[in-house]
Design an enzyme around this catalytic site. Structure first.
Site, mmCIF file in Angstrom:
data_model
loop_
_atom_site.group_PDB
_atom_site.id
_atom_site.type_symbol
_atom_site.label_atom_id
_atom_site.label_comp_id
_atom_site.label_asym_id
_atom_site.label_seq_id
_atom_site.Cartn_x
_atom_site.Cartn_y
_atom_site.Cartn_z
ATOM 1 N N HIS A 104 36.683 48.003 49.381
ATOM 2 C CA HIS A 104 36.102 46.844 48.697
ATOM 3 C C HIS A 104 36.306 45.596 49.539
ATOM 4 C CE1 HIS A 104 40.229 47.565 47.375
ATOM 5 N NE2 HIS A 104 40.372 46.258 47.378
ATOM 6 N N HIS A 106 36.574 41.541 49.267
ATOM 7 C CA HIS A 106 36.794 40.432 48.325
ATOM 8 C C HIS A 106 36.028 39.199 48.800
ATOM 9 C CE1 HIS A 106 40.706 41.985 46.477
ATOM 10 N NE2 HIS A 106 40.727 42.670 47.612
HETATM 11 P P1 5GP Z 1 43.214 45.302 46.858
HETATM 12 O O1 5GP Z 1 44.612 44.856 46.564
HETATM 13 O O2 5GP Z 1 43.149 46.815 46.866
HETATM 14 O O3 5GP Z 1 42.608 44.681 48.080
HETATM 15 O O4 5GP Z 1 42.341 44.746 45.670
HETATM 16 C C1 5GP Z 1 42.029 45.473 44.530
HETATM 17 C C2 5GP Z 1 41.350 44.517 43.595
HETATM 18 O O5 5GP Z 1 40.751 45.258 42.559
HETATM 19 C C3 5GP Z 1 42.330 43.520 42.934
HETATM 20 O O6 5GP Z 1 41.869 42.204 43.201
HETATM 21 C C4 5GP Z 1 42.251 43.890 41.461
HETATM 22 O O7 5GP Z 1 42.354 42.763 40.611
HETATM 23 C C5 5GP Z 1 40.913 44.572 41.348
HETATM 24 N N1 5GP Z 1 40.849 45.580 40.296
HETATM 25 C C6 5GP Z 1 41.751 46.556 40.030
HETATM 26 N N2 5GP Z 1 41.339 47.324 38.996
HETATM 27 C C7 5GP Z 1 40.145 46.813 38.608
HETATM 28 C C8 5GP Z 1 39.229 47.177 37.577
HETATM 29 O O8 5GP Z 1 39.410 48.118 36.815
HETATM 30 N N3 5GP Z 1 38.099 46.428 37.475
HETATM 31 C C9 5GP Z 1 37.835 45.364 38.305
HETATM 32 N N4 5GP Z 1 36.705 44.699 38.099
HETATM 33 N N5 5GP Z 1 38.690 44.995 39.285
HETATM 34 C C10 5GP Z 1 39.822 45.709 39.435
#
Ligand code: 5GP
Ligand code: ZN
Length: 154
Positions: A104, A106
């Site tokens: 993903h 951001h």
């Molecule tokens: P990472 O730390 O892996 O770069 O970011 C994961 C992102 O996914 C975090 O910003 C978190 O808030 C978001 N996230 C986690 N679970 C969910 C979910 O069920 N739905 C949505 N829309 N975002 C999620």
């Protein structure tokens, strides 16, 4: 690009419509939706529909599809939230801060003085996320560089 689904992956479940999200864009290859725990208002995630754990597992084609969406989406965020800047971040592996193991990107609006951080501290109000998604979708549809998008809604 076919969507490959990992049963334990929350983002695959969102792609499959088995888990709820507030989407702002969908096409054959990519989904973009509001982050559930935003760092700032408008914090949006762009994912390939296909499950790749992170950049290291992905393909140039999938990353090109994500990048293609990032341009109009960044402009839509600028239009809706009038931020001073937009922080683009992407994590690969636990040591890099990755917590969801489906690639993903951001997009995080930022204002002068706001702290650089990757993770928000609290879950967003769903009504607020829904309202933001409505405004971002409208900006994407009406922008000078409107992109083809399926008519996603909450
Ligand atoms: P990472 O730390 O892996 O770069 O970011 C994961 C992102 O996914 C975090 O910003 C978190 O808030 C978001 N996230 C986690 N679970 C969910 C979910 O069920 N739905 C949505 N829309 N975002 C999620
Ligand atoms: Zn997945």
């Amino acid at each position: 690009m076919s969507a490959s689904t990992q049963p334990d992956c929350i983002f695959c479940r969102i792609v499959a419509g088995e888990a709820h999200s507030h989407p702002v864009h969908e096409d054959d290859d990519v989904l973009a939706f509001m982050d559930i725990q935003p760092v700032e208002p408008g914090h949006t995630l762009i994912i390939p529909k296909h499950h790749y754990e992170n950049l290291l597992e992905s393909t140039p084609e999938a990353m090109a599809a994500v990048a293609r969406v990032s341009v109009p989406l960044a402009r839509a965020l600028r239009e809706v939230f009038s931020p001073d800047g937009i922080f683009v971040a992407q994590t690969n592996g636990v040591a890099a801060g990755q917590t969801v193991f489906h690639y993903h990107l951001h997009l995080i609006p930022r204002w002068h003085g706001s702290r650089v951080q990757l993770h928000g501290r609290r879950l967003a109000d769903p009504e607020e996320l829904a309202a933001h998604a409505v405004r971002i979708r409208a900006a994407l549809r009406g922008g000078e560089d409107a992109i083809e998008t399926e008519s996603v809604q909450d």
